[in-house]
Design a protein around this motif. Structure first.
Motif, PDB file in Angstrom:
ATOM      1  N   THR A  97     -18.707  -0.701  74.832  1.00  0.00           N
ATOM      2  CA  THR A  97     -19.676  -1.408  75.667  1.00  0.00           C
ATOM      3  C   THR A  97     -19.012  -2.585  76.362  1.00  0.00           C
ATOM      4  O   THR A  97     -18.246  -3.338  75.750  1.00  0.00           O
ATOM      5  CB  THR A  97     -20.846  -1.916  74.798  1.00  0.00           C
ATOM      6  N   SER A  98     -19.279  -2.733  77.635  1.00  0.00           N
ATOM      7  CA  SER A  98     -18.650  -3.799  78.413  1.00  0.00           C
ATOM      8  C   SER A  98     -19.102  -5.173  77.935  1.00  0.00           C
ATOM      9  O   SER A  98     -20.155  -5.324  77.299  1.00  0.00           O
ATOM     10  CB  SER A  98     -18.965  -3.632  79.900  1.00  0.00           C
ATOM     11  N   VAL A  99     -18.314  -6.193  78.268  1.00  0.00           N
ATOM     12  CA  VAL A  99     -18.569  -7.583  77.874  1.00  0.00           C
ATOM     13  C   VAL A  99     -18.923  -8.379  79.126  1.00  0.00           C
ATOM     14  O   VAL A  99     -18.194  -8.336  80.122  1.00  0.00           O
ATOM     15  CB  VAL A  99     -17.343  -8.193  77.179  1.00  0.00           C
ATOM     16  N   ALA A 100     -20.014  -9.115  79.085  1.00  0.00           N
ATOM     17  CA  ALA A 100     -20.437  -9.928  80.220  1.00  0.00           C
ATOM     18  C   ALA A 100     -19.703 -11.266  80.186  1.00  0.00           C
ATOM     19  O   ALA A 100     -19.653 -11.939  79.158  1.00  0.00           O
ATOM     20  CB  ALA A 100     -21.936 -10.161  80.177  1.00  0.00           C
ATOM     21  N   HIS A 101     -19.144 -11.644  81.353  1.00  0.00           N
ATOM     22  CA  HIS A 101     -18.469 -12.942  81.460  1.00  0.00           C
ATOM     23  C   HIS A 101     -18.506 -13.386  82.914  1.00  0.00           C
ATOM     24  O   HIS A 101     -17.977 -12.702  83.800  1.00  0.00           O
ATOM     25  CB  HIS A 101     -17.015 -12.835  80.986  1.00  0.00           C
ATOM     26  N   ASP A 102     -19.126 -14.524  83.163  1.00  0.00           N
ATOM     27  CA  ASP A 102     -19.201 -15.091  84.512  1.00  0.00           C
ATOM     28  C   ASP A 102     -19.669 -14.067  85.548  1.00  0.00           C
ATOM     29  O   ASP A 102     -19.016 -13.830  86.572  1.00  0.00           O
ATOM     30  CB  ASP A 102     -17.831 -15.637  84.938  1.00  0.00           C
ATOM     31  N   ALA A 103     -20.796 -13.444  85.245  1.00  0.00           N
ATOM     32  CA  ALA A 103     -21.423 -12.476  86.150  1.00  0.00           C
ATOM     33  C   ALA A 103     -20.569 -11.229  86.350  1.00  0.00           C
ATOM     34  O   ALA A 103     -20.814 -10.448  87.271  1.00  0.00           O
ATOM     35  CB  ALA A 103     -21.741 -13.111  87.499  1.00  0.00           C
ATOM     36  N   GLN A 104     -19.571 -11.021  85.502  1.00  0.00           N
ATOM     37  CA  GLN A 104     -18.750  -9.816  85.567  1.00  0.00           C
ATOM     38  C   GLN A 104     -18.943  -9.003  84.298  1.00  0.00           C
ATOM     39  O   GLN A 104     -19.206  -9.550  83.222  1.00  0.00           O
ATOM     40  CB  GLN A 104     -17.265 -10.175  85.715  1.00  0.00           C
ATOM     41  N   GLN A 105     -18.795  -7.693  84.436  1.00  0.00           N
ATOM     42  CA  GLN A 105     -18.847  -6.792  83.296  1.00  0.00           C
ATOM     43  C   GLN A 105     -17.426  -6.297  83.022  1.00  0.00           C
ATOM     44  O   GLN A 105     -16.864  -5.546  83.811  1.00  0.00           O
ATOM     45  CB  GLN A 105     -19.784  -5.612  83.575  1.00  0.00           C
ATOM     46  N   ILE A 106     -16.854  -6.758  81.928  1.00  0.00           N
ATOM     47  CA  ILE A 106     -15.478  -6.405  81.576  1.00  0.00           C
ATOM     48  C   ILE A 106     -15.519  -5.230  80.612  1.00  0.00           C
ATOM     49  O   ILE A 106     -16.069  -5.322  79.519  1.00  0.00           O
ATOM     50  CB  ILE A 106     -14.751  -7.592  80.934  1.00  0.00           C
ATOM     51  N   ARG A 107     -14.940  -4.129  81.029  1.00  0.00           N
ATOM     52  CA  ARG A 107     -14.955  -2.919  80.223  1.00  0.00           C
ATOM     53  C   ARG A 107     -13.764  -2.926  79.271  1.00  0.00           C
ATOM     54  O   ARG A 107     -12.627  -3.132  79.688  1.00  0.00           O
ATOM     55  CB  ARG A 107     -14.892  -1.686  81.118  1.00  0.00           C
ATOM     56  N   ILE A 108     -14.042  -2.724  78.001  1.00  0.00           N
ATOM     57  CA  ILE A 108     -12.978  -2.662  77.001  1.00  0.00           C
ATOM     58  C   ILE A 108     -13.149  -1.385  76.183  1.00  0.00           C
ATOM     59  O   ILE A 108     -14.137  -0.665  76.315  1.00  0.00           O
ATOM     60  CB  ILE A 108     -12.986  -3.891  76.063  1.00  0.00           C
ATOM     61  N   GLY A 109     -12.189  -1.127  75.355  1.00  0.00           N
ATOM     62  CA  GLY A 109     -12.230  -0.014  74.415  1.00  0.00           C
ATOM     63  C   GLY A 109     -11.304  -0.361  73.271  1.00  0.00           C
ATOM     64  O   GLY A 109     -10.712  -1.447  73.240  1.00  0.00           O
TER      65      GLY A 109
END
Length: 544
Positions: free
Chosen positions: A206-218
């Motif tokens: 699940t992506s991480v929200a940071h400063d109006a951005q969705q950062i996709r991780i795995g």
């Protein structure tokens, strides 16, 4: 042994406390002895009996009271110092044992306490599983979004790990983006460990929200098992680390248990990495060239450069054996530019109509300076930018499209042609064609190879060819291995092809001979004396 200043300070303080305590005790005893006499004399004076207390005794009593008050204040100060020192020691111990970003144990503390956990679990006839979890592409998060975003991703990852694992699990951050968890379990409950591992991998998708951005991780997760008290923490961490890298090799975003065979694979990988590092300065990596032709006429129009490793120990090594290791170890950028330089030096002798196509690794597209590096190479070699075509795989565009757009636009401005490779196997193909200034589309070889036996694959090829026509973008088909496929591609309107039917990748010397036979070298050739087709007009076909 000489005492340290801190030990001397503590010793001096302790002596002062003993002296102060002795004075206070003496003052209390004197107060008991003098207080009753002086107070009785004061009372008698107030009621008109006697002439008042003795001045010396009164002075002694006042002094005793002052000493008692001093002792009480010293006692309070001493208690406060003890509390502050205890809190400071606890805070120092916490900082020494804990990762401040996530609140998990750090590496030192994990290794110090983990061994005892193994011993205790085995004594209770239980096993211990050690999870080693590594976030996929975490370096890219820092590079693209900044270290604040990276810290946020680590904190969220720690929260998700804590939410899934049982409270009695030991959790640690080894450093960077590596996390470790240890938990004891019944030997018959291995399926529970599998379920927890799968849940962790899923949660970290699940992506991480940071400063109006969705950062996709795995995450890739390796698991090591301790079923004997002799197993050491160092062994478990190493085995879990090997299993984790095996997951990355298998495609990431998954978990797997350590198996003995994985250790051999790691040794082979390390040998390859060492060979790459040693082989680059010795010039062991060389370009080979695969012909690209006009399918309708068979006319030679260019070559795709493919890298080969001429190892003095193992012979000619194909790229699929060493390119992944070069990418993982961060060597691909230097290695690729080294071989591209060689290819340009060779291609300077070709006819200007023959294009040189080079593949760019996804890792190179994460380098903001890549276009400058390639442009500098063109200038140093003196190779015409108009004769160079850069091939970019579609899957490499997914992570940071703005950076890729900047790189390819810069190359395009220098006159370099751009080709979208492996089209149809990546993400959001149409949006990439709109966003980036590509000159050509290359159909992935998997569709071409399956075209004759699969209506679905043929439909995809037809759709891509029609898309290219509508965008005025020529199409190249990879993996053309027989005449029937070439004829079918011609019928569909595919302009350009490459594959075994037209010729395999060849060395620089063999490629030069092929070009010389067709009059496609810059050196002047003797004009033909007959009306037979000139070499450059003859179609290129597979010769065996």
């Amino acid at each position: 042994m000489t005492d340290t200043p801190k030990q001397l300070d503590r010793s001096t303080g302790a002596k002062r406390d003993i002296v102060a305590g002795g004075i206070v005790v003496a003052a209390i005893l004197l107060f008991v002895g003098t207080g009753s006499t002086v107070l009785q004399a004061v009372v008698n004076t107030l009621i008109g009996i006697g002439g008042g207390p003795d001045r010396a005794l009164a002075a002694a009593m006042v002094l005793n009271v002052a000493l008692i008050l001093f002792g009480w204040r010293r006692y309070e100060d001493l208690n406060r110092e003890i509390r502050e020192r205890t809190e400071a020691e606890q805070r120092a111990r916490y900082l020494a044992d804990t990762d401040p970003l996530t609140g998990f144990l750090n590496r030192r503390s994990l290794l110090a306490t983990g061994q005892q956990q193994i011993v205790d679990a085995i004594a209770d006839h239980r096993h211990v599983a050690l999870f080693l979890l590594d976030l996929d592409h975490f370096k890219t998060v820092n590079d693209i979004h900044g270290h604040a975003a990276g810290d946020r991703v680590l904190q969220v990852a720690a929260e998700r790990i804590s939410a899934i694992l049982p409270p009695n699990a030991t959790k640690a951050r080894l450093g960077g983006d590596e996390f470790v968890a240890m938990l004891a379990f019944e030997p018959s409950a291995r399926a529970t460990i599998d379920a927890l591992a799968a849940e962790l991998v899923t949660a970290l998708e699940t992506s991480v929200a940071h400063d109006a951005q969705q950062i996709r991780i795995g995450a890739s997760l390796g698991i090591a098992l301790a079923d004997d008290a002799s197993v050491t923490m160092e062994t478990m961490v190493r085995q879990a680390d090997i299993a984790m890298y095996h997951c990355k090799d298998e495609g990431r975003n998954r978990f797997c248990w350590f198996e003995p065979g994985m250790e051999m694979a790691v040794q082979v990988r390390n040998q390859i990495e060492t060979g790459i590092r040693e082989g680059m300065p010795r010039g062991e990596f060389v370009p080979h060239f695969e012909p690209q032709v006009d399918i309708a006429t068979g006319r030679l129009v260019g070559f795709e450069m493919l890298m080969r490793w001429e190892s003095p120990e193992y012979g000619l090594i194909p790229p699929e054996r060493f390119i992944p290791v070069a990418e993982e170890s961060g060597l691909i950028g230097e290695l690729s530019l080294q071989v591209i330089r060689q290819a340009m030096e060779i291609a300077k002798g070709w006819d200007p109509s023959i294009l040189l196509a080079v593949n760019i690794s996804p890792q190179q597209l994460k380098d903001p300076w890549f276009s400058q590096k390639l442009t500098k190479l063109l200038v140093e070699v003196g190779f015409p930018a108009s004769q160079l075509e850069v091939e970019i795989t579609e899957s490499s565009l997914f992570e940071n499209l703005p950076l890729v757009r900047s790189i390819v636009t810069s190359l395009k401005n220098q006159g370099v042609s751009l080709s979208l490779d492996d089209f149809g196997t990546g993400y959001s193909s149409l949006s990439h064609l709109r966003a980036l200034p590509f000159d050509r589309i290359k159909i992935d070889r998997s569709f071409v190879a399956a075209m004759r036996g699969s209506p679905d694959a043929q439909a995809i090829v037809v759709a891509i060819v029609r898309l290219g026509e509508s965008l005025a973008m020529p199409i190249t088909a990879e993996g053309v291995e027989d005449e029937a496929t070439a004829i079918e591609l011609t019928r569909l309107g595919c302009a350009k092809g490459q594959g075994w039917y037209f010729g395999r990748a060849a060395s620089a010397a063999d490629t030069e001979r092929l070009l010389a036979d067709r009059g496609l070298l810059r050196a002047p050739m003797v004009p033909p004396t007959s009306h037979s087709p000139t070499p450059e007009q003859e179609p290129l076909r597979k010769t065996g």
